[in-house]
Design an enzyme around this catalytic site. Sequence first.
Site, PDB file in Angstrom:
ATOM      1  N   PHE A 158      36.448  43.539  48.241  1.00 61.05           N
ATOM      2  CA  PHE A 158      34.987  43.427  48.229  1.00 61.05           C
ATOM      3  C   PHE A 158      34.317  44.338  49.251  1.00 61.05           C
ATOM      4  O   PHE A 158      33.136  44.668  49.119  1.00 61.05           O
ATOM      5  CB  PHE A 158      34.562  41.970  48.493  1.00 61.05           C
ATOM      6  N   LYS A 182      40.043  47.620  38.494  1.00 64.31           N
ATOM      7  CA  LYS A 182      39.742  46.178  38.527  1.00 64.31           C
ATOM      8  C   LYS A 182      39.060  45.931  39.869  1.00 64.31           C
ATOM      9  O   LYS A 182      39.713  45.729  40.886  1.00 64.31           O
ATOM     10  CB  LYS A 182      41.041  45.372  38.407  1.00 64.31           C
ATOM     11  N   GLU A 185      35.793  40.767  42.051  1.00 65.14           N
ATOM     12  CA  GLU A 185      34.792  40.016  41.272  1.00 65.14           C
ATOM     13  C   GLU A 185      33.572  39.658  42.124  1.00 65.14           C
ATOM     14  O   GLU A 185      32.550  39.241  41.613  1.00 65.14           O
ATOM     15  CB  GLU A 185      35.423  38.751  40.663  1.00 65.14           C
ATOM     16  N   SER A 235      43.820  41.878  50.896  1.00 56.29           N
ATOM     17  CA  SER A 235      44.461  41.082  51.949  1.00 56.29           C
ATOM     18  C   SER A 235      45.994  41.186  51.853  1.00 56.29           C
ATOM     19  O   SER A 235      46.546  41.467  50.783  1.00 56.29           O
ATOM     20  CB  SER A 235      44.020  39.631  51.823  1.00 56.29           C
ATOM     21  N   CYS A 290      38.550  47.201  57.399  1.00 55.55           N
ATOM     22  CA  CYS A 290      39.970  47.164  57.766  1.00 55.55           C
ATOM     23  C   CYS A 290      40.228  47.934  59.059  1.00 55.55           C
ATOM     24  O   CYS A 290      41.283  47.802  59.661  1.00 55.55           O
ATOM     25  CB  CYS A 290      40.828  47.703  56.639  1.00 55.55           C
ATOM     26  N   GLU A 385      44.056  37.734  61.185  1.00 53.13           N
ATOM     27  CA  GLU A 385      42.951  38.624  60.817  1.00 53.13           C
ATOM     28  C   GLU A 385      41.709  37.762  60.594  1.00 53.13           C
ATOM     29  O   GLU A 385      41.697  36.887  59.730  1.00 53.13           O
ATOM     30  CB  GLU A 385      43.266  39.398  59.536  1.00 53.13           C
TER      31      GLU A 385
HETATM   32  P1  NAD Z   1      41.567  40.053  48.447  1.00 46.01           P
HETATM   33  O1  NAD Z   1      43.021  40.245  48.656  1.00 46.01           O
HETATM   34  O2  NAD Z   1      41.038  38.656  48.393  1.00 46.01           O
HETATM   35  O3  NAD Z   1      41.111  40.718  47.053  1.00 46.01           O
HETATM   36  C1  NAD Z   1      41.478  42.049  46.735  1.00 46.01           C
HETATM   37  C2  NAD Z   1      41.630  42.178  45.219  1.00 46.01           C
HETATM   38  O4  NAD Z   1      42.699  41.316  44.776  1.00 46.01           O
HETATM   39  C3  NAD Z   1      40.381  41.762  44.437  1.00 46.01           C
HETATM   40  O5  NAD Z   1      40.212  42.656  43.359  1.00 46.01           O
HETATM   41  C4  NAD Z   1      40.719  40.359  43.956  1.00 46.01           C
HETATM   42  O6  NAD Z   1      40.117  40.044  42.706  1.00 46.01           O
HETATM   43  C5  NAD Z   1      42.224  40.383  43.816  1.00 46.01           C
HETATM   44  N1  NAD Z   1      42.880  39.085  44.124  1.00 46.01           N
HETATM   45  C6  NAD Z   1      42.427  38.144  44.999  1.00 46.01           C
HETATM   46  N2  NAD Z   1      43.323  37.118  45.052  1.00 46.01           N
HETATM   47  C7  NAD Z   1      44.328  37.435  44.199  1.00 46.01           C
HETATM   48  C8  NAD Z   1      45.543  36.776  43.828  1.00 46.01           C
HETATM   49  N3  NAD Z   1      45.878  35.599  44.332  1.00 46.01           N
HETATM   50  N4  NAD Z   1      46.345  37.409  42.958  1.00 46.01           N
HETATM   51  C9  NAD Z   1      46.026  38.616  42.435  1.00 46.01           C
HETATM   52  N5  NAD Z   1      44.884  39.269  42.746  1.00 46.01           N
HETATM   53  C10 NAD Z   1      44.048  38.698  43.620  1.00 46.01           C
HETATM   54  O7  NAD Z   1      40.819  40.922  49.556  1.00 46.01           O
HETATM   55  P2  NAD Z   1      39.256  40.943  49.903  1.00 46.01           P
HETATM   56  O8  NAD Z   1      38.893  39.674  50.593  1.00 46.01           O
HETATM   57  O9  NAD Z   1      38.490  41.370  48.708  1.00 46.01           O
HETATM   58  O10 NAD Z   1      39.204  42.160  50.939  1.00 46.01           O
HETATM   59  C11 NAD Z   1      39.385  42.009  52.326  1.00 46.01           C
HETATM   60  C12 NAD Z   1      40.801  42.361  52.740  1.00 46.01           C
HETATM   61  O11 NAD Z   1      41.081  43.703  52.366  1.00 46.01           O
HETATM   62  C13 NAD Z   1      41.015  42.305  54.248  1.00 46.01           C
HETATM   63  O12 NAD Z   1      42.266  41.702  54.499  1.00 46.01           O
HETATM   64  C14 NAD Z   1      41.008  43.768  54.664  1.00 46.01           C
HETATM   65  O13 NAD Z   1      41.723  44.039  55.862  1.00 46.01           O
HETATM   66  C15 NAD Z   1      41.652  44.406  53.485  1.00 46.01           C
HETATM   67  N6  NAD Z   1      41.354  45.821  53.400  1.00 46.01           N
HETATM   68  C16 NAD Z   1      42.346  46.696  53.732  1.00 46.01           C
HETATM   69  C17 NAD Z   1      42.118  48.061  53.674  1.00 46.01           C
HETATM   70  C18 NAD Z   1      43.209  49.047  54.048  1.00 46.01           C
HETATM   71  O14 NAD Z   1      43.005  50.245  53.883  1.00 46.01           O
HETATM   72  N7  NAD Z   1      44.345  48.592  54.523  1.00 46.01           N
HETATM   73  C19 NAD Z   1      40.849  48.539  53.271  1.00 46.01           C
HETATM   74  C20 NAD Z   1      39.866  47.608  52.944  1.00 46.01           C
HETATM   75  C21 NAD Z   1      40.132  46.242  53.001  1.00 46.01           C
END
Ligand code: NAD
Length: 427
Positions: A158, A182, A185, A235, A290, A385
């Site tokens: 997000f 994808k 959401e 994450s 991040c 985190e």
């Molecule tokens: P998230 O893991 O909740 O969601 C990321 C994606 O995975 C979304 O498209 C979501 O729909 C999907 N998703 C969520 N739960 C899922 C599941 N159980 N199974 C399969 N798919 C699933 O992450 P977020 O809250 O949207 O983003 C924040 C996180 O992203 C933080 O941990 C941040 O550090 C990380 N991040 C990392 C980087 C990097 O370059 N390392 C960059 C940006 C964000």
Amino acid sequence: MTLLLAFPTAVRDCKNLVGGAWRPAAHGASLDVESPYDGRVIGKVGLSDAGDVASVVDAAKRAFASWAATPVKERVGPLRRFHELVTLHAPDLANTVALESGKTPAEALAGIQRGLEVVDFALSLPNLDDGAALQVSRGVTCEARREPLGVVAGITPFNFPAMVPMWMFPIALTLGNAFVLKPSEKVPLAACRIGELMTEAGYAPGLFSIVHGDRTAVKALVDHPDVRAVAFVGSTPVARAVYTRATSLGKRALCLGGAKNHLIVAPDADEALTVRGVVDSFTGCAGQRCMAGSVMVVVGNASRFVAPIVEAASKIALGQGMGALIDAAAKDRLDRAIATASSEGADVVLDGRKVRPPREYQSGHWLGPTVLDHVRPEMECARAELFGPVLTVVRVDSLDEALALDRTTPYGNATSIFTSSGAAARY
Ligand code: NAD
């Protein structure tokens, strides 16, 4: 450029982009998309199932064959046009990103500009991707060249609704693949706008597709036999699950997870630079980055910087100087983390729970900059985190102790040092 947030007059219906046409997710379940600023509904997004994913991937596969046969010099044509269109519409796209993610408009615009840097890189691929020829034995030469894989997918978080997708599709498409996005959401509106601009840029139907949804759509995409590679950003637990599943199916996977970035402050650090750097780092994008600074490790009398950091952070006005948290769940999680830190013995020297946003944003999700001092490394706030505007301060006696502490975290992404000593920085 000064950007002001403008709320839309209509709710956007976020559909899938399938073979060049916008289609609702077939089974009909949908979510409201709320602006973190004030909780108002700004969009609706369908939750796609395996059938929706199959339609998107089939259309992408049909588009792939002639695209793969197109010379790379021609493949960059629509990308060049996309660059022009994003540049032209950047303030409007930034507004959409800010509305749905809670960033300030300036932060949203900066993310789009960083995304365009990847477009610039992809535009240079016709000159860079020239393969190699190796003489491996007498009279035997091996030629190495890159071939497109087919349909590849990107699953994004997000916090950078435009930038993180733009890390992926410019390169994947330029190297001859068909790409399925994808998006999170929680932030589907910017993805839809990018889909419109990609279509206007002239990509053939199916080359760039969007499938909206949650974990069900992710599972279907990763498992689909025609999806040959997966890029994921989000994450750590989900990154690990996607990586494990994709690679067990023999697919290529690049999965980036969460972070716990350490900012080491040495006693010889420059005060003005340190205060500005630390405050910008932990409050930028309300800490939902991040690369956000999370743990400040002060060495010896560098502890004198804590008070000016608290003072500078306390002057940041919510709404203008710092944006909102993504949703109510994030606000609850951070409120609990601060309460836990306090109960474990941390000093809440700046308490963002007491800071109010402007009157028009009262029903949004807000937390002011928060500083937790005298934190011990074993406390939860030093280890987990937090992903919010919360700075955890750990006091140590030496640079070696600071580095040892940094190495205990299982997370990436970055460690910074504030010092006037080149030797300390290199060390
Ligand atoms: P998230 O893991 O909740 O969601 C990321 C994606 O995975 C979304 O498209 C979501 O729909 C999907 N998703 C969520 N739960 C899922 C599941 N159980 N199974 C399969 N798919 C699933 O992450 P977020 O809250 O949207 O983003 C924040 C996180 O992203 C933080 O941990 C941040 O550090 C990380 N991040 C990392 C980087 C990097 O370059 N390392 C960059 C940006 C964000």
